[in-house]
Structures are given as structure tokens and as C-alpha cells.
Design a protein around this motif. Structure first.
Motif, PDB file in Angstrom:
ATOM      1  N   TYR A 178      50.261 -12.586  21.586  1.00 50.42           N
ATOM      2  CA  TYR A 178      50.835 -13.895  21.229  1.00 50.42           C
ATOM      3  C   TYR A 178      50.357 -14.319  19.843  1.00 50.42           C
ATOM      4  CZ  TYR A 178      52.761 -15.270  25.818  1.00 50.42           C
ATOM      5  OH  TYR A 178      53.514 -15.369  26.960  1.00 50.42           O
ATOM      6  N   LEU A 179      49.049 -14.204  19.613  1.00 52.98           N
ATOM      7  CA  LEU A 179      48.473 -14.673  18.356  1.00 52.98           C
ATOM      8  C   LEU A 179      48.884 -13.787  17.179  1.00 52.98           C
ATOM      9  CD1 LEU A 179      44.890 -15.587  19.624  1.00 52.98           C
ATOM     10  CD2 LEU A 179      46.857 -17.118  19.309  1.00 52.98           C
ATOM     11  N   ALA A 180      48.963 -12.472  17.425  1.00 51.99           N
ATOM     12  CA  ALA A 180      49.376 -11.553  16.358  1.00 51.99           C
ATOM     13  C   ALA A 180      50.818 -11.805  15.928  1.00 51.99           C
ATOM     14  CB  ALA A 180      49.208 -10.106  16.809  1.00 51.99           C
ATOM     15  N   SER A 181      51.623 -12.329  16.856  1.00 51.24           N
ATOM     16  CA  SER A 181      53.019 -12.648  16.527  1.00 51.24           C
ATOM     17  C   SER A 181      53.138 -14.017  15.862  1.00 51.24           C
ATOM     18  CB  SER A 181      53.877 -12.605  17.791  1.00 51.24           C
ATOM     19  OG  SER A 181      53.525 -13.643  18.688  1.00 51.24           O
ATOM     20  N   ASP A 182      51.985 -14.623  15.565  1.00 51.31           N
ATOM     21  CA  ASP A 182      51.924 -15.921  14.885  1.00 51.31           C
ATOM     22  C   ASP A 182      52.525 -17.040  15.746  1.00 51.31           C
ATOM     23  OD1 ASP A 182      51.180 -17.652  12.914  1.00 51.31           O
ATOM     24  OD2 ASP A 182      52.833 -17.168  11.541  1.00 51.31           O
TER      25      ASP A 182
END
Length: 292
Positions: A209-213
């Protein structure tokens, strides 16, 4: 006489018999016994090539044996020979290893032997993985997972799905990776033998989730995971996620780096997690630049 010379003699004898059998079958309607004998000679040649470590020649001889067994209507022996051929080709000829494994899988699926078909399909996926072909590896792991699920081999199916999640994230297909991690975690929660792995699946899903901003969805997912498994809140993984989400909100690269460093000193991060965290960190740098 060397093994290679002996192998060549068996090959020549088998090929000569095959040609004669093919000619005879045109008039007589078949010569299964001759094809069986030829398959036996091809197999002897293959084993001699194996002893000489001539893997491509051994694979080719096993493959010829399989073709003869098919003509003799000995499909089980044909499948076994295709697998033997693949085991030889694996030493360097990946393309032919895949071809021969697929030929064996076709027989096993036709016979309803999906467990062994799944095992060989997983081998194909592993060959593609070793070659770095993540697209083909994903597709092959999916087929293997479907076979395993059909046989109620849940653990084996999950192992294949987790590989797909891993590679999907590397290919930046985060939605697919998240879906698999959450699915496997949900299926593992009520089993004392598998629930320990849930913290890993939750951690990886949230990193996706976080890597996909998508900070908002990541934060919501983290809370959902804590609700799903009460013990997750107390894990180092959950605390790291809390810290890096806070650092992302504040556009604070230093706090992010310190949180990751502290975690890594106790629980060393593997290359996949490091890669995902670097992608998360890049979203902080991007956000900081946009403010400037």
C-alpha cells in the motif's frame, strides 16, 4: 568402451528399429512391441549419457523414449520418460525442460492426477523464476496453485500464491500482491500452525500500500490487520509500520530512516522488504519536493 560410445550404439539400434517399425506399421496396423523395445534402448542410451554428464544428449534420448512409449500406447511410461528428460535438461536447457514437463503434465491432468501435475507445474515456475522471467513464473505458479487447491493442498497452494504476491509487487502490481497477502492471512488466522505467519503477510501487504503511494489506504489497512489479529499490534512489524506511516505524514526522511535502521538491527530485512521500503522512502522525497 566409453559410456558415450555405448550410448551411441543404443541410440543407433533404437532409431533403426523405430524406422523399421514405422514402415511395418504402415502395412500391419501397428508394432507396439518394437516401439517398447526402442524406448528401452533409448532409455539405456539416456542413462549412459547421464553417467557421462552429457545432459542435453541424455534429455534428448529420454524424450525419444517418451515418444516411442506414446506410439506403443504406454502413456504412463511416456510421462515418466518426459520427466526424466526434463531433469536432464534442467542442467542447462530450460526451454526443453519446460516443454518436456508440460508434456508430462498433460498426461497427468488427463488421468486426473492433479497432485503430481501440480508438483511438476511448480517446477516449471521455479525454472522461470531462476531465469528471472517473473511474468512466466507468475503464470506457472498460478496454474500450480489452482491444481493444489483442487486437491485441497492448501499449504502448497498458499506457497505458490505467495510467490505470485512477491513477484507482483516487484512488477509494481501492488493490488494483486495485496489481494494475495490478505487472502492468505485470512485463511491462516484460525490455524495454530499457520497463524504465526500472518504478521509477515500483514507487514508485506501494508508495505505494498505504502509503496504505491497510498498512505490513507495503508493506514486503514494497518488498523484492519490489528483488528483481525490482536497480537499483531504488539509486533515489531506493526510498530515499524506505525513509525514509517507517521514519518510519511510528516515528510520526515530522517525519522523514516531511523525507524528502519532500528528494526533492521534486530530483524534483518531481506532484499524484497528493503526494495519496498526504498520505494516508500521515495514517496517521502517526492512529497517533500512538491512542498518546496
Amino acid at each position: 568402451m566409453s559410456d558415450e560410445v555405448k550410448a551411441k550404439e543404443f541410440l543407433d539400434k533404437a532409431e533403426k528399429r523405430v524406422k523399421g517399425s514405422s514402415f511395418m506399421s504402415f502395412f500391419s496396423g501397428g508394432s507396439g512391441a518394437k516401439f517398447e523395445e526402442s524406448a528401452s534402448d533409448f532409455t539405456k542410451a539416456a542413462n549412459l549419457y547421464k553417467m557421462a554428464k552429457k545432459w542435453d544428449q541424455a534429455g534428448a534420448a529420454f524424450q525419444r523414449a517418451a515418444e516411442c512409449y506414446l506410439k506403443a500406447n504406454s502413456k504412463h511410461d511416456a510421462a515418466s520418460s518426459y520427466v526424466s528428460a526434463a531433469n536432464c535438461y534442467k542442467k542447462g536447457n530450460v526451454a526443453d525442460a519446460v516443454i518436456t514437463l508440460k508434456a508430462a503434465i498433460e498426461y497427468y491432468t488427463d488421468e486426473g492426477r492433479f497432485s503430481i501435475a501440480a508438483k511438476h507445474q511448480k517446477e516449471i515456475a521455479e525454472l522461470y523464476e531462476a531465469e528471472g522471467d517473473l511474468e512466466q513464473a507468475n503464470a506457472s505458479y498460478q496454474i500450480a496453485a489452482d491444481f493444489f487447491e483442487g486437491e485441497n493442498s492448501t499449504v502448497a497452494a498458499h506457497q505458490c500464491l505467495l510467490k505470485i504476491a512477491l513477484f507482483s509487487a516487484q512488477l509494481e502490481r501492488y493490488d494483486k500482491a495485496i489481494e494475495i497477502y490478505e487472502r492468505v492471512a485470512s485463511a491462516s488466522l484460525d490455524n495454530n500452525l499457520t497463524q504465526y505467519g500472518c504478521k509477515e503477510y500483514f507487514f508485506k501487504a501494508c508495505l505494498c500500500y505504502l509503496a504505491s503511494d497510498d498512505l490513507v489506504s495503508g493506514e486503514r489497512a494497518l488498523q484492519r490487520y490489528k483488528d483481525m489479529q490482536a497480537s499483531f499490534s504488539a509486533t515489531r512489524e506493526a510498530r515499524l509500520l506505525d513509525d514509517i506511516i507517521q514519518a510519511c505524514r510528516q515528510n520526515n526522511v530522517e525519522n523514516f530512516t531511523n525507524a528502519v535502521y532500528d528494526f533492521n538491527t534486530i530483524s534483518p530485512l531481506d532484499s524484497w522488504k528493503t526494495s519496498m521500503l526504498l520505494k516508500v522512502k521515495s514517496t517521502i522525497n517526492k512529497d517533500a519536493e512538491s512542498v518546496v
